[in-house]
Write a protein that holds these residues in place. Structure first.
Motif, PDB file in Angstrom:
ATOM      1  N   VAL A 137       0.827  -1.216   0.000  1.00  0.00           N
ATOM      2  CA  VAL A 137       0.000   0.000   0.000  1.00  0.00           C
ATOM      3  C   VAL A 137       0.861   1.265   0.000  1.00  0.00           C
ATOM      4  O   VAL A 137       2.020   1.257   0.396  1.00  0.00           O
ATOM      5  N   CYS A 142      -5.145   0.787  -0.333  1.00  0.00           N
ATOM      6  CA  CYS A 142      -5.331   0.203   0.999  1.00  0.00           C
ATOM      7  C   CYS A 142      -5.264  -1.318   0.892  1.00  0.00           C
ATOM      8  O   CYS A 142      -5.161  -1.881  -0.200  1.00  0.00           O
ATOM      9  N   ASP A 165      -2.540  -4.095   6.684  1.00  0.00           N
ATOM     10  CA  ASP A 165      -2.074  -2.719   6.470  1.00  0.00           C
ATOM     11  C   ASP A 165      -0.873  -2.372   7.364  1.00  0.00           C
ATOM     12  O   ASP A 165      -0.936  -2.530   8.582  1.00  0.00           O
ATOM     13  N   SER A 167       0.414   0.585   7.952  1.00  0.00           N
ATOM     14  CA  SER A 167       0.516   2.010   8.317  1.00  0.00           C
ATOM     15  C   SER A 167       0.725   2.253   9.812  1.00  0.00           C
ATOM     16  O   SER A 167       1.432   3.183  10.206  1.00  0.00           O
ATOM     17  N   LYS A 203      -3.641   7.442   6.738  1.00  0.00           N
ATOM     18  CA  LYS A 203      -3.440   6.180   7.457  1.00  0.00           C
ATOM     19  C   LYS A 203      -2.321   6.308   8.491  1.00  0.00           C
ATOM     20  O   LYS A 203      -2.461   5.893   9.628  1.00  0.00           O
TER      21      LYS A 203
END
Ligand code: NAD
Length: 370
Positions: A137, A142, A165, A167, A203
């Motif tokens: 990502v 995402c 994810d 982030s 994010k």
């Protein structure tokens, strides 16, 4: 387009990072940067315009996220992907990960008619490179998009099937870098009542701002989306700043967590913070702006050193202990760079680039045993 890209006056905007502007046409520029490969994919039926840049795959597949944003020009997209790929090489090297550097940009159309077909088609493009590029990502994509890509290629990380994810871990790494910077520059072990301006509440920016709020910082935030800003302010009581005002706002620390190239000929002299440390890739439009920050007594924490938490997250996957240990190591890396920057009187970004290049040279000299 081709005429522009191949022209000797390739007009790339100054909005992006590590490398100086191209002056000798796109292929000469790519060669001068040591770029290994550039790949283009155009599919009119699904509205896909994609560029993948492989900067370095000598020490492992080129790993780097997919950015999906509208670009003012195709040249700007090209410059972005090339500079971001170069940054990924340094990031992987600095974090001692067995990967090279690559990046992809998707020139987002006004409307993506069918997101599933769009990312499946893009997944086929990645697959055609047979693993030389591995994606994840970035801005505008995402984990759900990575899941769609996964249907067409195994060369994607950060899906719901693997680490998810990255982030939050990126934000944790930036926090480690901030703690080290605050220790070296302000001789403090906490953020209590420090005024911290966060640009970009996406994010990473959101997760970082939330942690800083929990640790007592006084926050000012800015985002292009007024709704995002308002919902953050409602939750955490932060001051809201206009996107045009955040860089020059009076603060102790500036955390750029939006796009690159924000430290440039127009902004460097406006920055009031004592420390600049955030997740955005390629914050320096060109290295000279980092030099100017240094001369002005503003401490810049090199972006690819502090934002490596996401990369560490996807590489270590489910190995939570290694992931945590590696991310915590960002504290010591930043301590070392900032301490040396002071004692050797060398700007931090120059030191970090030197270290990353040395790691790459050492790796080339001693290839892994088969
Ligand atoms: P994101 O798309 O989730 O968030 C970016 C936010 O910045 C958006 O809310 C956008 O509205 C805002 N923004 C854009 N331009 C702005 C401006 N001029 N002023 C204020 N706000 C602006 O992206 P993200 O994943 O949070 O990534 C943020 C930055 O961190 C990017 O530069 C990315 O390359 C870098 N990064 C992200 C990761 C990760 O794990 N996601 C890892 C390493 C580096």
């Amino acid at each position: 387009m081709l005429k522009t890209l191949l022209s000797n006056e390739h007009p790339v905007s100054a909005s992006v990072g590590l490398s100086p502007r191209p002056v000798g046409g796109v292929f000469g520029w790519a060669r001068d940067l040591g770029l290994e490969e550039l790949h283009f994919k155009y599919d009119s039926a699904v509205g896909l315009k994609a560029i993948i840049a492989i900067h370095n795959s000598q020490h492992g597949p080129a790993l780097g996220g997919t950015r999906c944003i509208p670009y003012a020009t195709e040249s700007e997209a090209l410059a972005d992907v090339v500079c971001l790929a170069q940054g990924m090489t340094y990031k992987s090297a600095f974090a001692q990960l067995p990967y090279g550097g690559g990046k992809a940009v998707l020139l987002r159309p006004e409307k993506i008619v069918d997101r599933e077909v769009y990312f499946e088609t893009y997944g086929q493009f990645i697959n055609s490179l047979n693993g030389r590029y591995v994606t994840s990502v970035d801005v505008g994509t995402c984990s759900r998009d990575m899941d769609i890509i996964r249907r067409k290629t195994p060369y994607v990380l950060g899906t719901s099937l693997d680490s998810g994810d990255p982030s939050k871990d990126t934000a944790k790494g930036v926090l480690k870098g901030l703690q080290a910077a605050v220790k070296v520059i302000l001789d403090r072990d906490d953020f209590e009542n420090l005024r911290i301006a966060v640009q970009g509440i996406g994010k990473v920016g959101f997760a970082l701002a939330e942690m800083l709020h929990e640790q007592g910082a006084r926050l000012a935030v800015s985002d292009l989306s007024p709704e995002v800003m308002q919902s953050f302010a409602d939750k955490f009581g932060a001051e809201l700043l206009d996107p045009g005002a955040i860089l020059s706002s009076r603060c102790d620390i500036l955390c750029p967590c939006a796009l690159g190239g924000i430290i440039n000929h127009e902004t460097t002299n406006l920055i009031q913070a004592k420390i600049v440390c955030g997740s955005a890739n390629n914050q320096l439009a060109e290295d000279c702006w980092g030099d100017l920050l240094f001369q002005r007594g503003v401490t810049y924490v090199p972006d690819y050193v502090v934002n490596a938490g996401g990369l560490i997250h996807i590489v270590y996957g489910s190995n939570a202990a290694s992931r945590k240990r590696h991310i915590e190591g960002i504290y010591l890396s930043v301590m070392e760079i900032l301490t040396r920057s002071r004692t050797e009187n060398v700007p931090s970004h120059r030191l970090a680039n030197g270290i990353a290049k040395q790691i790459l040279r050492d790796r080339t000299a001693t290839p892994p045993v088969a």
